[in-house]
Design a protein around this motif. Structure first.
Motif, PDB file in Angstrom:
ATOM      1  N   LYS A  93       0.860  -1.188   0.000  1.00 22.35           N
ATOM      2  CA  LYS A  93       0.000   0.000   0.000  1.00 22.35           C
ATOM      3  C   LYS A  93       0.895   1.237   0.000  1.00 22.35           C
ATOM      4  CE  LYS A  93      -3.672   0.160   2.610  1.00 22.35           C
ATOM      5  NZ  LYS A  93      -4.558   0.285   3.801  1.00 22.35           N
ATOM      6  N   ILE A 131      -2.171   9.605  -6.909  1.00 24.87           N
ATOM      7  CA  ILE A 131      -2.874   8.324  -6.861  1.00 24.87           C
ATOM      8  C   ILE A 131      -3.136   7.769  -8.257  1.00 24.87           C
ATOM      9  CG2 ILE A 131      -5.021   7.180  -6.190  1.00 24.87           C
ATOM     10  CD1 ILE A 131      -5.136   9.053  -3.771  1.00 24.87           C
ATOM     11  N   ASP A 154      -3.386   5.275  -1.632  1.00 25.71           N
ATOM     12  CA  ASP A 154      -4.334   6.108  -0.909  1.00 25.71           C
ATOM     13  C   ASP A 154      -3.659   7.421  -0.556  1.00 25.71           C
ATOM     14  OD1 ASP A 154      -6.605   6.967   0.357  1.00 25.71           O
ATOM     15  OD2 ASP A 154      -6.601   5.420   1.922  1.00 25.71           O
ATOM     16  N   SER A 205      -5.851   7.717   7.314  1.00 28.65           N
ATOM     17  CA  SER A 205      -5.369   6.612   6.483  1.00 28.65           C
ATOM     18  C   SER A 205      -4.064   6.051   7.028  1.00 28.65           C
ATOM     19  CB  SER A 205      -5.173   7.074   5.030  1.00 28.65           C
ATOM     20  OG  SER A 205      -4.094   7.992   4.914  1.00 28.65           O
TER      21      SER A 205
END
Length: 508
Positions: free
Chosen positions: A286, A294, A307, A313
């Motif tokens: 990630k 993004i 993200d 987040s």
């Protein structure tokens, strides 16, 4: 005149490295314990050097041998005698000195004279038909720049149109640090004796050593019973870490990695780190970055989860992650600083690179679950010193970084150093000049992060990651050369390198 293009000879180089000062003492201990005289070791060294010279340059018919006033020069006298016995013409130049020769070198000199050998002054004109130079001027005891008379011989050798073979170490190279405090011989081949010295593998070594050869002089059994905390690591050892996977393994078994960075204008850095982690076998990766990054990152590599980096987040991702890599493109503004502060409470393995290291230099701390990967400039900031101080002793600098920051240190450069809190050090014998381009460090961060997620210890992950990184670049260089190599080019060979059990039928 002999073609002095580097002739590659298959070699078996040991993986243990001895500190230069310890090796000088160990040589005497080994000889005594085995009942071998130091002169006998000198004879064996001369024979080993002669064999390398004949193999590398079989057509050379006139050897110019430069002998210093020490045991390195003694090795030169032995080579000279063997060469003449083989029908090779020899011109031997020896330094004058007010000090007596060491006993072993004196015996070698007398044997040369007894064989009707002639010793010339270093001031004579060099024979223009000499087609091989044997460098026996300075040995492993060098600490300071060579004196002017030796320096002039070194420069003359470097500019002479014949290849050079260095005995034990190129004259002018520091055997412990790999520094060159003054003039240094640029050898085409170096034959080192008994054991490897650190200075042959890091610092300026790759510029001056040429192809490295090794001969233990019959001390293998004794050496195998000794221990040293410095190791040479190369691509032949990759299978130790990259073992075949279980057929039933799934993505969760191979690590959940969070990669944080990519401030305005640096999306490429974090994308390269993320993709490198995937290519090195991470199960899930990630990327937390700026919102504008993004779409470009997902478009370029849809297997990455991407993200926006926000407090929420980041909290969620830290709860999910097995490993965190932070720094590529992070910047040093409030955005990056806030993310780095959050990492303070993360107790699983982390890797800090690039701007994370620059921020660490401002607010230093020590932790044991972290790998840091500074280049010399970042290392200098971390230790509040000049880059020259880092490069003057790379092994010592890596150890100082460990003492101050804990965990594992990867001091990047030609002859990358990996050091940990146990006092273990490794020198990475992989990689090439093509890696001197932007983004290579980001790729390395992703690789090491992926290996941390695959349950390797921080030290093993750092070692295996550095070797894989360098080996992937070496495969590219072998195919296409070093100039123009891009960091993302490594993805094409990295996948093969981290699967050493697979035979690539298309690989040539």
């Amino acid at each position: 005149m002999t073609d002095h293009t580097l002739t590659r000879i298959p070699q078996s180089i040991p993986h243990s490295i001895w500190p230069a000062d310890e090796l000088r003492r160990a040589e005497k201990m080994a000889a005594q314990s085995l009942g071998i005289s130091l002169y006998e070791l000198m004879l064996r060294a001369g024979q080993a050097a002669f064999d390398v010279a004949r193999t590398a340059y079989p057509a050379a018919r006139h050897w110019l041998i430069l002998c210093g006033h020490g045991n390195n020069g003694g090795d030169g006298y032995v080579v000279a005698r063997l060469a003449v016995a083989a029908g090779i013409r020899v011109t031997l130049l020896a330094q004058a000195s007010d000090k007596p020769l060491p006993q072993e070198a004196l015996s070698a000199r007398e044997a040369w004279l007894a064989a009707d050998g002639v010793i010339h002054s270093t001031a004579i004109p060099w024979p223009q038909d000499a087609d091989l130079i044997i460098d026996g001027l300075l040995g492993t005891g060098l600490q300071n720049a060579p004196r002017e008379n030796v320096a002039s011989l070194i420069e003359q050798a470097n500019h002479f149109p014949a290849p050079i073979i260095a005995l034990d170490i190129p004259s002018g190279l520091n055997a412990q640090t790999g520094t060159t405090p003054g003039a240094v011989v640029y050898a085409h081949h170096t034959i080192t004796f008994i054991a490897l010295k650190p200075g042959l593998l890091t610092g300026k070594a790759r510029d001056v050593v040429g192809q490295l050869h090794h001969h233990a002089l019959g001390l293998e059994a004794w050496l195998s019973q000794q221990s040293t905390n410095i190791h040479r690591l190369d691509a032949s050892q990759l299978a130790h870490w990259f073992t075949p996977r279980r057929p039933t393994s799934h993505k969760g078994d191979h690590g959940r990695l969070v990669v944080i960075g990519g401030d305005h204008g640096t999306a490429g850095a974090i994308r390269m780190a993320g993709e490198a982690a995937l290519r090195a076998g991470a199960g899930l990766v990630k990327v937390l970055t700026r919102v504008e990054n993004i779409v470009p990152i997902i478009t370029a590599r849809p297997e990455l989860m991407v993200d926006e980096l926000t407090p929420q987040s980041l909290d969620e991702s830290l709860e999910w992650a097995d490993v965190v890599v932070i720094g590529p493109g992070l910047g040093q503004a409030a955005w990056g600083k806030q993310a780095l502060r959050k990492i303070d409470n993360f107790r699983k393995p982390t890797l800090w690179d690039a701007d994370a290291l620059n921020l660490l230099a401002i607010n230093p701390d020590k932790r044991h679950n972290r790998v840091i990967t500074p280049h010399p400039g970042e290392a200098a900031r971390l230790l509040n010193c000049k880059v020259a101080e880092i490069e003057n002793d790379r092994l010592l600098s890596a150890q100082r970084l460990v003492q101050r920051y804990g965990g594992v240190v990867v001091l990047k450069g030609a002859g990358t150093i990996v050091a940990d809190e146990r006092g273990v050090n490794s020198i990475i014998d992989a990689g090439n000049a093509g890696m001197a381009s932007g983004g290579m460090g980001d790729v390395l961060s992703g690789i090491i992060g992926a290996l941390l997620g695959q349950a390797l210890s921080p030290y093993d992950a750092a070692c295996a990651g550095c070797i894989a990184h360098g080996a992937a670049a070496d495969e590219l260089a072998a195919r296409y050369g070093t100039r123009g190599m891009l960091a993302t080019d490594l993805f094409s060979t990295l996948r093969r390198v981290v699967n050493p059990d697979v035979i690539d039928v298309n690989h040539d």
